[in-house]
Design a protein around this motif. Structure first.
Motif, PDB file in Angstrom:
ATOM      1  N   TYR A 155       0.833  -1.197   0.000  1.00  0.00           N
ATOM      2  CA  TYR A 155       0.000   0.000   0.000  1.00  0.00           C
ATOM      3  C   TYR A 155       0.875   1.257   0.000  1.00  0.00           C
ATOM      4  CZ  TYR A 155      -3.114   3.595   1.864  1.00  0.00           C
ATOM      5  OH  TYR A 155      -3.811   4.759   2.069  1.00  0.00           O
ATOM      6  N   SER A 156       1.906   1.266   0.848  1.00  0.00           N
ATOM      7  CA  SER A 156       2.799   2.421   0.923  1.00  0.00           C
ATOM      8  C   SER A 156       3.540   2.643  -0.385  1.00  0.00           C
ATOM      9  CB  SER A 156       3.805   2.238   2.063  1.00  0.00           C
ATOM     10  OG  SER A 156       3.139   2.236   3.292  1.00  0.00           O
ATOM     11  N   GLU A 157       4.014   1.564  -1.000  1.00  0.00           N
ATOM     12  CA  GLU A 157       4.719   1.690  -2.281  1.00  0.00           C
ATOM     13  C   GLU A 157       3.797   2.251  -3.364  1.00  0.00           C
ATOM     14  OE1 GLU A 157       7.963   0.936  -3.409  1.00  0.00           O
ATOM     15  OE2 GLU A 157       8.513   0.772  -1.304  1.00  0.00           O
ATOM     16  N   LEU A 158       2.550   1.787  -3.392  1.00  0.00           N
ATOM     17  CA  LEU A 158       1.611   2.292  -4.397  1.00  0.00           C
ATOM     18  C   LEU A 158       1.340   3.777  -4.214  1.00  0.00           C
ATOM     19  CD1 LEU A 158      -1.074  -0.557  -4.588  1.00  0.00           C
ATOM     20  CD2 LEU A 158       0.657   0.001  -6.291  1.00  0.00           C
ATOM     21  N   THR A 159       1.059   4.188  -2.982  1.00  0.00           N
ATOM     22  CA  THR A 159       0.726   5.588  -2.751  1.00  0.00           C
ATOM     23  C   THR A 159       1.921   6.497  -2.969  1.00  0.00           C
ATOM     24  OG1 THR A 159       1.066   5.288  -0.376  1.00  0.00           O
ATOM     25  CG2 THR A 159      -1.181   5.115  -1.182  1.00  0.00           C
ATOM     26  N   GLU A 160       3.071   6.128  -2.425  1.00  0.00           N
ATOM     27  CA  GLU A 160       4.282   6.940  -2.606  1.00  0.00           C
ATOM     28  C   GLU A 160       4.686   6.995  -4.072  1.00  0.00           C
ATOM     29  OE1 GLU A 160       7.435   9.394  -1.667  1.00  0.00           O
ATOM     30  OE2 GLU A 160       5.842   8.726  -0.334  1.00  0.00           O
ATOM     31  N   GLY A 161       4.583   5.862  -4.747  1.00  0.00           N
ATOM     32  CA  GLY A 161       4.945   5.815  -6.161  1.00  0.00           C
ATOM     33  C   GLY A 161       4.042   6.675  -7.027  1.00  0.00           C
ATOM     34  N   ALA A 162       2.736   6.594  -6.784  1.00  0.00           N
ATOM     35  CA  ALA A 162       1.794   7.395  -7.575  1.00  0.00           C
ATOM     36  C   ALA A 162       2.045   8.885  -7.378  1.00  0.00           C
ATOM     37  CB  ALA A 162       0.355   7.034  -7.202  1.00  0.00           C
ATOM     38  N   LEU A 163       2.268   9.301  -6.139  1.00  0.00           N
ATOM     39  CA  LEU A 163       2.528  10.721  -5.869  1.00  0.00           C
ATOM     40  C   LEU A 163       3.853  11.181  -6.468  1.00  0.00           C
ATOM     41  CD1 LEU A 163       1.308  10.942  -2.175  1.00  0.00           C
ATOM     42  CD2 LEU A 163       0.264  12.012  -4.167  1.00  0.00           C
ATOM     43  N   THR A 164       4.886  10.390  -6.301  1.00  0.00           N
ATOM     44  CA  THR A 164       6.200  10.745  -6.839  1.00  0.00           C
ATOM     45  C   THR A 164       6.157  10.847  -8.353  1.00  0.00           C
ATOM     46  OG1 THR A 164       7.321   9.678  -4.976  1.00  0.00           O
ATOM     47  CG2 THR A 164       8.625  10.030  -6.961  1.00  0.00           C
ATOM     48  N   LEU A 165       5.544   9.871  -9.006  1.00  0.00           N
ATOM     49  CA  LEU A 165       5.485   9.883 -10.467  1.00  0.00           C
ATOM     50  C   LEU A 165       4.621  11.023 -10.991  1.00  0.00           C
ATOM     51  CD1 LEU A 165       5.321   6.060 -11.127  1.00  0.00           C
ATOM     52  CD2 LEU A 165       7.266   7.586 -11.501  1.00  0.00           C
ATOM     53  N   ALA A 166       3.541  11.357 -10.292  1.00  0.00           N
ATOM     54  CA  ALA A 166       2.717  12.497 -10.709  1.00  0.00           C
ATOM     55  C   ALA A 166       3.516  13.792 -10.624  1.00  0.00           C
ATOM     56  CB  ALA A 166       1.465  12.585  -9.837  1.00  0.00           C
ATOM     57  N   PHE A 167       4.289  13.945  -9.552  1.00  0.00           N
ATOM     58  CA  PHE A 167       5.122  15.136  -9.407  1.00  0.00           C
ATOM     59  C   PHE A 167       6.186  15.199 -10.500  1.00  0.00           C
ATOM     60  CE2 PHE A 167       8.900  17.260  -7.693  1.00  0.00           C
ATOM     61  CZ  PHE A 167       8.368  18.506  -7.443  1.00  0.00           C
ATOM     62  N   LEU A 168       6.836  14.075 -10.757  1.00  0.00           N
ATOM     63  CA  LEU A 168       7.874  14.058 -11.791  1.00  0.00           C
ATOM     64  C   LEU A 168       7.295  14.337 -13.171  1.00  0.00           C
ATOM     65  CD1 LEU A 168      10.147  11.145 -10.558  1.00  0.00           C
ATOM     66  CD2 LEU A 168      10.689  13.582 -10.645  1.00  0.00           C
ATOM     67  N   TYR A 169       6.088  13.874 -13.435  1.00  0.00           N
ATOM     68  CA  TYR A 169       5.452  14.197 -14.707  1.00  0.00           C
ATOM     69  C   TYR A 169       5.248  15.706 -14.820  1.00  0.00           C
ATOM     70  CZ  TYR A 169       1.881  14.935 -18.205  1.00  0.00           C
ATOM     71  OH  TYR A 169       1.183  15.416 -19.268  1.00  0.00           O
ATOM     72  N   GLN A 170       4.788  16.327 -13.745  1.00  0.00           N
ATOM     73  CA  GLN A 170       4.579  17.773 -13.760  1.00  0.00           C
ATOM     74  C   GLN A 170       5.884  18.536 -13.961  1.00  0.00           C
ATOM     75  OE1 GLN A 170       1.654  19.633 -13.581  1.00  0.00           O
ATOM     76  NE2 GLN A 170       0.773  17.635 -13.994  1.00  0.00           N
ATOM     77  N   MET A 171       6.967  18.042 -13.389  1.00  0.00           N
ATOM     78  CA  MET A 171       8.254  18.732 -13.476  1.00  0.00           C
ATOM     79  C   MET A 171       8.972  18.494 -14.801  1.00  0.00           C
ATOM     80  SD  MET A 171       8.735  20.505 -10.722  1.00  0.00           S
ATOM     81  CE  MET A 171       7.030  20.925 -10.846  1.00  0.00           C
TER      82      MET A 171
END
Length: 84
Positions: free
Chosen positions: A40-56
């Motif tokens: 669960y932690s990997e999914l949530t952290e991964g989704a947030l990190t990847l969304a941020f990196l897409y924006q950047m």
């Protein structure tokens, strides 16, 4: 930013499990978190990190994998953290 890019690269290759690990029936007696908690932690952290990196960066690979992780998280039987 280099650390975020390294974490994002790791999440790009994160394997989504089907079926997802089941939470323990008695989470009170699990000392260091269960496999389901870590997943669960990997999914949530991964989704947030990847969304941020897409924006950047604008790299659509981050967006595609972030969406896949968010969908996998929404497919979980229980969305709550059993350790709280």
């Amino acid at each position: 930013m280099a650390d975020l890019l390294a974490r994002g690269h790791r999440y790009l290759y994160f394997q989504i499990k089907d079926p997802a690990p089941m939470p323990p029936s008695h989470p009170r007696y699990v000392l260091n978190g269960s496999e389901a908690d870590r997943y669960y932690s990997e999914l949530t952290e991964g989704a947030l990190t990847l969304a941020f990196l897409y924006q950047m960066t604008g790299d659509t690979a981050y967006a595609k994998k972030g969406i896949a992780l968010a969908i996998a998280m929404s497919d979980l039987v229980d969305w709550t953290n059993s350790r709280t």
